[in-house]
Structures are given as C-alpha cells and as structure tokens.
Scaffold this motif. Structure first.
Motif, mmCIF file in Angstrom:
data_model
loop_
_atom_site.group_PDB
_atom_site.id
_atom_site.type_symbol
_atom_site.label_atom_id
_atom_site.label_comp_id
_atom_site.label_asym_id
_atom_site.label_seq_id
_atom_site.Cartn_x
_atom_site.Cartn_y
_atom_site.Cartn_z
ATOM 1 N N GLN A 129 9.028 33.833 4.746
ATOM 2 C CA GLN A 129 8.611 34.860 4.354
ATOM 3 C C GLN A 129 7.900 34.606 2.925
ATOM 4 O O GLN A 129 6.780 35.106 2.424
ATOM 5 C CB GLN A 129 10.020 35.524 4.196
ATOM 6 C CG GLN A 129 9.453 37.378 2.783
ATOM 7 C CD GLN A 129 8.478 38.032 3.934
ATOM 8 O OE1 GLN A 129 8.486 37.496 5.555
ATOM 9 N NE2 GLN A 129 7.200 38.357 3.769
ATOM 10 N N THR A 130 8.937 33.843 2.185
ATOM 11 C CA THR A 130 7.351 33.122 0.944
ATOM 12 C C THR A 130 7.682 31.365 1.036
ATOM 13 O O THR A 130 8.339 30.562 2.031
ATOM 14 C CB THR A 130 9.273 33.558 -0.056
ATOM 15 O OG1 THR A 130 9.915 32.247 -0.326
ATOM 16 C CG2 THR A 130 9.485 34.661 -0.185
ATOM 17 N N LYS A 148 -0.524 35.386 3.848
ATOM 18 C CA LYS A 148 -0.478 37.387 3.353
ATOM 19 C C LYS A 148 -0.808 38.274 4.806
ATOM 20 O O LYS A 148 -0.595 38.833 4.884
ATOM 21 C CB LYS A 148 -1.712 37.142 2.600
ATOM 22 C CG LYS A 148 -1.909 38.597 1.795
ATOM 23 C CD LYS A 148 -0.189 38.872 0.960
ATOM 24 C CE LYS A 148 -0.245 39.727 -0.420
ATOM 25 N NZ LYS A 148 0.488 39.538 -1.451
ATOM 26 N N ARG A 152 3.536 37.050 4.844
ATOM 27 C CA ARG A 152 4.416 36.139 4.274
ATOM 28 C C ARG A 152 4.204 36.899 2.609
ATOM 29 O O ARG A 152 3.308 37.205 2.871
ATOM 30 C CB ARG A 152 3.848 35.355 4.476
ATOM 31 C CG ARG A 152 4.255 35.313 6.019
ATOM 32 C CD ARG A 152 4.792 33.185 6.753
ATOM 33 N NE ARG A 152 4.971 32.845 8.350
ATOM 34 C CZ ARG A 152 4.394 32.341 9.063
ATOM 35 N NH1 ARG A 152 3.626 31.435 8.355
ATOM 36 N NH2 ARG A 152 5.477 32.202 9.393
ATOM 37 N N GLU A 153 4.827 35.859 1.883
ATOM 38 C CA GLU A 153 3.903 35.812 0.542
ATOM 39 C C GLU A 153 4.189 35.001 0.194
ATOM 40 O O GLU A 153 5.057 33.724 -0.505
ATOM 41 C CB GLU A 153 5.125 36.986 -0.316
ATOM 42 C CG GLU A 153 6.061 38.177 -0.122
ATOM 43 C CD GLU A 153 7.384 38.073 -0.096
ATOM 44 O OE1 GLU A 153 7.845 37.846 -1.206
ATOM 45 O OE2 GLU A 153 8.123 38.997 -0.210
ATOM 46 N N THR A 155 2.060 31.598 -2.827
ATOM 47 C CA THR A 155 1.862 31.400 -3.928
ATOM 48 C C THR A 155 1.607 30.371 -3.971
ATOM 49 O O THR A 155 2.325 29.318 -3.690
ATOM 50 C CB THR A 155 3.511 31.561 -4.795
ATOM 51 O OG1 THR A 155 4.144 33.157 -4.774
ATOM 52 C CG2 THR A 155 3.030 31.296 -6.389
ATOM 53 N N ARG A 176 -6.590 40.403 -2.236
ATOM 54 C CA ARG A 176 -5.600 40.409 -1.171
ATOM 55 C C ARG A 176 -4.177 40.505 -2.579
ATOM 56 O O ARG A 176 -2.684 40.131 -1.709
ATOM 57 C CB ARG A 176 -5.614 39.127 0.006
ATOM 58 C CG ARG A 176 -6.082 39.716 0.765
ATOM 59 C CD ARG A 176 -6.595 38.712 2.452
ATOM 60 N NE ARG A 176 -7.716 39.369 2.795
ATOM 61 C CZ ARG A 176 -8.757 39.315 2.617
ATOM 62 N NH1 ARG A 176 -9.551 39.401 2.019
ATOM 63 N NH2 ARG A 176 -9.381 39.667 4.253
ATOM 64 N N VAL A 178 -3.266 37.350 -4.104
ATOM 65 C CA VAL A 178 -2.203 35.891 -3.692
ATOM 66 C C VAL A 178 -2.516 35.780 -5.324
ATOM 67 O O VAL A 178 -3.219 35.429 -5.754
ATOM 68 C CB VAL A 178 -3.002 35.391 -2.160
ATOM 69 C CG1 VAL A 178 -2.303 33.975 -2.869
ATOM 70 C CG2 VAL A 178 -3.446 35.863 -1.238
ATOM 71 N N TYR A 205 10.970 27.715 -9.028
ATOM 72 C CA TYR A 205 10.351 28.639 -8.537
ATOM 73 C C TYR A 205 11.122 28.160 -6.959
ATOM 74 O O TYR A 205 11.339 27.417 -7.181
ATOM 75 C CB TYR A 205 8.350 28.246 -7.672
ATOM 76 C CG TYR A 205 7.951 29.046 -8.292
ATOM 77 C CD1 TYR A 205 7.597 30.061 -8.855
ATOM 78 C CD2 TYR A 205 7.574 27.661 -9.350
ATOM 79 C CE1 TYR A 205 5.870 30.055 -9.787
ATOM 80 C CE2 TYR A 205 6.338 27.914 -10.023
ATOM 81 C CZ TYR A 205 6.077 28.673 -10.513
ATOM 82 O OH TYR A 205 4.438 29.149 -11.164
ATOM 83 N N PHE A 207 11.191 29.173 -3.461
ATOM 84 C CA PHE A 207 10.520 29.190 -1.846
ATOM 85 C C PHE A 207 11.201 29.059 -0.242
ATOM 86 O O PHE A 207 12.263 28.455 -0.534
ATOM 87 C CB PHE A 207 9.170 28.806 -1.507
ATOM 88 C CG PHE A 207 8.329 28.402 -2.563
ATOM 89 C CD1 PHE A 207 8.053 29.865 -3.620
ATOM 90 C CD2 PHE A 207 7.792 27.830 -3.409
ATOM 91 C CE1 PHE A 207 7.016 30.011 -4.064
ATOM 92 C CE2 PHE A 207 7.332 27.634 -4.669
ATOM 93 C CZ PHE A 207 6.538 28.982 -4.997
#
Length: 267
Positions: A129-130, A148, A152-153, A155, A176, A178, A205, A207
């Motif tokens: 998902q991330t 995106k 999904r997410e 970065t 979008r 992002v 982070y 993920f």
C-alpha cells in the motif's frame, strides 16, 4: 539466413517484424516477458501514432505483432555471442547474424536491498500500500504516478534538491498529490516482516516496500564474434536516450541493413 535477436522489447520486436515481412528466418530470445522495461510504464506518450497508452497496452500490441507474424520466441537469457552461435543459460543456438536488443538493467544499491526492495514497478507485491520510491528521474516519477493511479500511497525520496524528470511527469505527479521529498539521501534501511524502515539524513520513513529507480545501465551479453555480423540496437546501444520511438526506429533500420546483407549474399 538465420537471424537471432537477443531481447524481446520494442527494438527487438520491431526488427523481427520487418525481417519476417521480408520472409527471413528470425528467432527472438527473451529471458523474461515480451515488452521489456516498458511494461512497467504508467503511460507511453513519446510515440505519437498510438496516442497515450499504458505500458501494459503497449506490450500487448507488441505481443499481437509476434502472434500475427508467427515470430518464434524462446524463453532464454543470452549470455555470450560468438561466431555463428549464441550461448544462453540453458542452451546453444546457431545463427548467421545476431542482434543485441537486451536493453538495460537497474543500477543497484546492494546495501539497501532486502526482501521488500524492488527495482521494477511490476515486481511490487499486490499487498503493498505504501511505497517509498528512491530517485528523481523519469522512471521514479512514472512509477510514483503508476502507484497513485493503482490506489497506493507513494512517496518520492530525492537524494539532492533537483528532479531530473521531464516537466510533464513532474506536473502529472503534482496534480495527483504525490509527495516529493528533496535532500533525502538514504543512509540505511531496516526490513522487518512486511515493513521497510528507511533512514535518511533528514529523518525516517516506514513503507510496505522500497522501489529503487536511480538510473539504468546497458545490459549487454559478452560478444566474442570476429567473423559474424552483430548489431546493437535500442536502449543497450543508446542508454542515455531510452525512448521507445528511438528503439523501434533502431529495430527497423537494423532489419533493413540485414535485408541488404541477405540480398548481396544471394546475388
């Protein structure tokens, strides 16, 4: 004349199609799936005749041509090319002319690799998902937009303070929403189960996966041929200009040169 083409991306397939149109004996040797790197692309915009299509749609069109022209495709990775013979991981193959259309491979960061580290978008597990995307070029931004669009997410983590991607992709990413984080050089990574803990010089982070897209290098088999003609086309020949339109043009030009050689031999 037997023509062997190592690589089943846009360059190799366009070359094979034109050779088949001239009635020549041609085989493609592809280690993965037909289509090459372009299968990962969110969108292909640099080939005006087909408009805006996804990388998957583009690859589907290439597969259609293979079926329509009855082109033989052998699942094989070609490792060396000698005089009138190709050597792969599982066999040896005879030919009169060889075409190298093996594209590129990702530049790796071995120190960041683990079970949740990937280099191509299509390799991401379905449950991701991330996703952290490390890089600031066209591929990194395209992967982020692709993620995106898939719900999904993503970065994007950029090592310096500047993007190298074309402005059009940057606009799409911003439209979008992002997230793009500059000055985020990754110091180290910890992977635990289905989580990736990314530590940069500015922070950290978490993920589900890390996707590395910091550039690509030519993927060329060892060539030892002295008496056989060997052509290099597409991204493996032009790693600084990775464009599907250039690859296809390269394939067509190569095929025409091979046809000319065959005509001279038959005189």
């Amino acid at each position: 004349m037997k023509v062997a083409i190592a690589g089943g991306g846009p360059a190799g397939i366009s070359c094979a199609v034109l050779l088949k149109r001239y009635g020549m004996n041609v085989t493609i040797y592809e280690k993965d799936e037909v289509g090459g790197l372009i299968r990962n692309a969110w969108r292909v915009e640099n080939f005006p005749p087909v408009g805006f299509i996804s990388g998957k749609e583009f690859a589907d069109k290439l597969r259609w041509y293979i079926k329509e022209y009855n082109i033989e495709v052998v699942q094989e990775e070609i490792l060396t090319i000698g005089d009138f013979e190709l050597t792969g991981r599982t066999g040896r193959y005879q030919c009169d002319v060889a075409v190298v259309a093996t594209g590129t491979v990702p530049k790796r960061l071995v120190e960041l690799e683990g079970p949740r580290t990937f280099y191509e978008y299509l390799h991401l597990p379905q449950n991701v998902q991330t996703v952290g995307i490390y890089g600031g070029g066209d591929v990194a931004l395209d992967y982020a937009i692709h993620a995106k669009e898939d719900g999904r997410e993503p970065t994007v983590l950029v090592r310096n303070n500047k993007l190298k991607a074309v402005s059009r992709l940057v606009e799409y990413a911003k439209e979008r929403g992002v997230p793009i984080r500059f000055g985020e050089a990754i110091a180290y990574v910890e992977q635990n189960g289905e989580r990736v803990y990314v530590y940069t010089n500015n922070g950290s982070y978490i993920f589900d996966a890390l996707l590395i897209a910091i550039g690509r290098a030519p993927n060329e088999p060892q060539i030892n041929a002295s008496f056989m003609k060997v052509f290099k086309i597409g991204d493996v020949a032009h790693p600084d200009f990775r464009q599907s339109s250039i690859a296809i043009g390269d394939g067509i030009k190569c095929a025409m040169e091979i046809v000319k050689i065959a005509e001279q031999l038959n005189r």
